[in-house]
Design a protein around this motif. Structure first.
Motif, PDB file in Angstrom:
ATOM      1  N   LEU A   1       0.847  -1.179   0.000  1.00  0.00           N
ATOM      2  CA  LEU A   1       0.000   0.000   0.000  1.00  0.00           C
ATOM      3  C   LEU A   1       0.888   1.236   0.000  1.00  0.00           C
ATOM      4  O   LEU A   1       1.761   1.355   0.849  1.00  0.00           O
ATOM      5  CB  LEU A   1      -0.874  -0.017   1.253  1.00  0.00           C
ATOM      6  CG  LEU A   1      -1.834   1.136   1.428  1.00  0.00           C
ATOM      7  CD1 LEU A   1      -3.208   0.748   0.906  1.00  0.00           C
ATOM      8  CD2 LEU A   1      -1.941   1.484   2.896  1.00  0.00           C
ATOM      9  N   PHE A   2       0.692   2.136  -0.960  1.00  0.00           N
ATOM     10  CA  PHE A   2       1.468   3.378  -0.945  1.00  0.00           C
ATOM     11  C   PHE A   2       0.588   4.596  -0.761  1.00  0.00           C
ATOM     12  O   PHE A   2       1.090   5.696  -0.532  1.00  0.00           O
ATOM     13  CB  PHE A   2       2.337   3.522  -2.201  1.00  0.00           C
ATOM     14  CG  PHE A   2       1.573   3.826  -3.469  1.00  0.00           C
ATOM     15  CD1 PHE A   2       1.300   5.128  -3.844  1.00  0.00           C
ATOM     16  CD2 PHE A   2       1.138   2.790  -4.287  1.00  0.00           C
ATOM     17  CE1 PHE A   2       0.608   5.404  -5.013  1.00  0.00           C
ATOM     18  CE2 PHE A   2       0.446   3.054  -5.450  1.00  0.00           C
ATOM     19  CZ  PHE A   2       0.181   4.367  -5.816  1.00  0.00           C
ATOM     20  N   TRP A   3      -0.746   4.391  -0.825  1.00  0.00           N
ATOM     21  CA  TRP A   3      -1.619   5.554  -0.724  1.00  0.00           C
ATOM     22  C   TRP A   3      -3.001   5.147  -0.261  1.00  0.00           C
ATOM     23  O   TRP A   3      -3.597   4.220  -0.778  1.00  0.00           O
ATOM     24  CB  TRP A   3      -1.711   6.204  -2.094  1.00  0.00           C
ATOM     25  CG  TRP A   3      -2.305   7.575  -2.130  1.00  0.00           C
ATOM     26  CD1 TRP A   3      -2.475   8.436  -1.095  1.00  0.00           C
ATOM     27  CD2 TRP A   3      -2.787   8.253  -3.284  1.00  0.00           C
ATOM     28  NE1 TRP A   3      -3.033   9.609  -1.538  1.00  0.00           N
ATOM     29  CE2 TRP A   3      -3.232   9.521  -2.885  1.00  0.00           C
ATOM     30  CE3 TRP A   3      -2.877   7.916  -4.621  1.00  0.00           C
ATOM     31  CZ2 TRP A   3      -3.771  10.448  -3.767  1.00  0.00           C
ATOM     32  CZ3 TRP A   3      -3.406   8.843  -5.495  1.00  0.00           C
ATOM     33  CH2 TRP A   3      -3.840  10.085  -5.073  1.00  0.00           C
ATOM     34  N   LEU A   4      -3.483   5.836   0.763  1.00  0.00           N
ATOM     35  CA  LEU A   4      -4.865   5.695   1.226  1.00  0.00           C
ATOM     36  C   LEU A   4      -5.320   7.085   1.610  1.00  0.00           C
ATOM     37  O   LEU A   4      -4.758   7.694   2.511  1.00  0.00           O
ATOM     38  CB  LEU A   4      -4.969   4.744   2.427  1.00  0.00           C
ATOM     39  CG  LEU A   4      -6.329   4.668   3.124  1.00  0.00           C
ATOM     40  CD1 LEU A   4      -7.419   4.179   2.184  1.00  0.00           C
ATOM     41  CD2 LEU A   4      -6.238   3.753   4.336  1.00  0.00           C
ATOM     42  N   THR A   5      -6.278   7.606   0.878  1.00  0.00           N
ATOM     43  CA  THR A   5      -6.704   8.975   1.157  1.00  0.00           C
ATOM     44  C   THR A   5      -8.207   9.132   1.069  1.00  0.00           C
ATOM     45  O   THR A   5      -8.861   8.527   0.239  1.00  0.00           O
ATOM     46  CB  THR A   5      -6.001   9.988   0.226  1.00  0.00           C
ATOM     47  OG1 THR A   5      -6.276  11.294   0.681  1.00  0.00           O
ATOM     48  CG2 THR A   5      -6.448   9.862  -1.196  1.00  0.00           C
ATOM     49  N   SER A   6      -8.692   9.940   1.944  1.00  0.00           N
ATOM     50  CA  SER A   6     -10.087  10.346   1.949  1.00  0.00           C
ATOM     51  C   SER A   6     -10.256  11.402   0.862  1.00  0.00           C
ATOM     52  O   SER A   6      -9.337  12.175   0.588  1.00  0.00           O
ATOM     53  CB  SER A   6     -10.398  10.936   3.328  1.00  0.00           C
ATOM     54  OG  SER A   6     -11.526  11.759   3.266  1.00  0.00           O
TER      55      SER A   6
END
Length: 166
Positions: A156-161
């Protein structure tokens, strides 16, 4: 062959479920269209471009995919029944291996929650833990390995609202 990036993108805000109305016909609300456009435009400003936007055939997901395409994030959209609610990740994995062999490197998957979060967990940890919650029009970015099984071997390199992208 290099690694590939997969962006799991949840559809935008959609109409509430109505009695006797088919779930597949729920469309984005006016607010859902506006917020999804803002997210798509921000992704475009970040120079993100997809070789393919693969989408659930449900109307709200297809509308989200169309918004991504209109923002210049990708030229090709294809529907996949693997991305419907409770879709089969194994069918998608078989498709994905063929897509990679044909030279694909950056893919958007437009779908539904909890499936999007669960698929990310399966690819990263090998099993769903139901801990990743993807908000409407939110994005999860994964890097899948160059060779071998991506299940449990991706990161995982990105998790954004979507709030962070508006």
């Amino acid at each position: 062959m290099s690694t590939s990036k997969v962006y799991l993108i949840r559809h935008g805000i959609a109409e509430n479920r109505a009695d006797n109305a088919p779930d597949e016909n729920r469309q984005l609300t006016k607010e859902g269209v506006q917020k999804t456009r803002k997210v798509a435009n921000r992704l475009h400003l970040m120079n993100i471009h997809f070789d393919l936007i693969l989408t659930s055939p449900l109307l709200r997901a297809r509308q989200t995919a169309d918004i991504l395409q209109t923002a210049g994030l990708g030229h090709k959209i294809k529907e996949s029944t693997s991305l419907v609610p409770n879709g089969d990740i194994n069918n998608w994995l078989n498709w994905y291996q063929q897509w990679r062999q044909s030279g694909g490197h950056c893919l958007a998957l437009v779908g539904h929650q909890p499936d999007q979060g669960n698929w990310a967990e399966i690819l990263v940890w090998g099993e769903p833990k139901e801990g990743l919650i993807l908000k409407k029009a939110g994005v999860i970015g994964l890097v899948l390995p160059e060779t071998g099984d991506p299940v449990g071997n991706s990161f995982l390199f990105w998790l954004t609202s979507p709030k962070l992208l508006l």
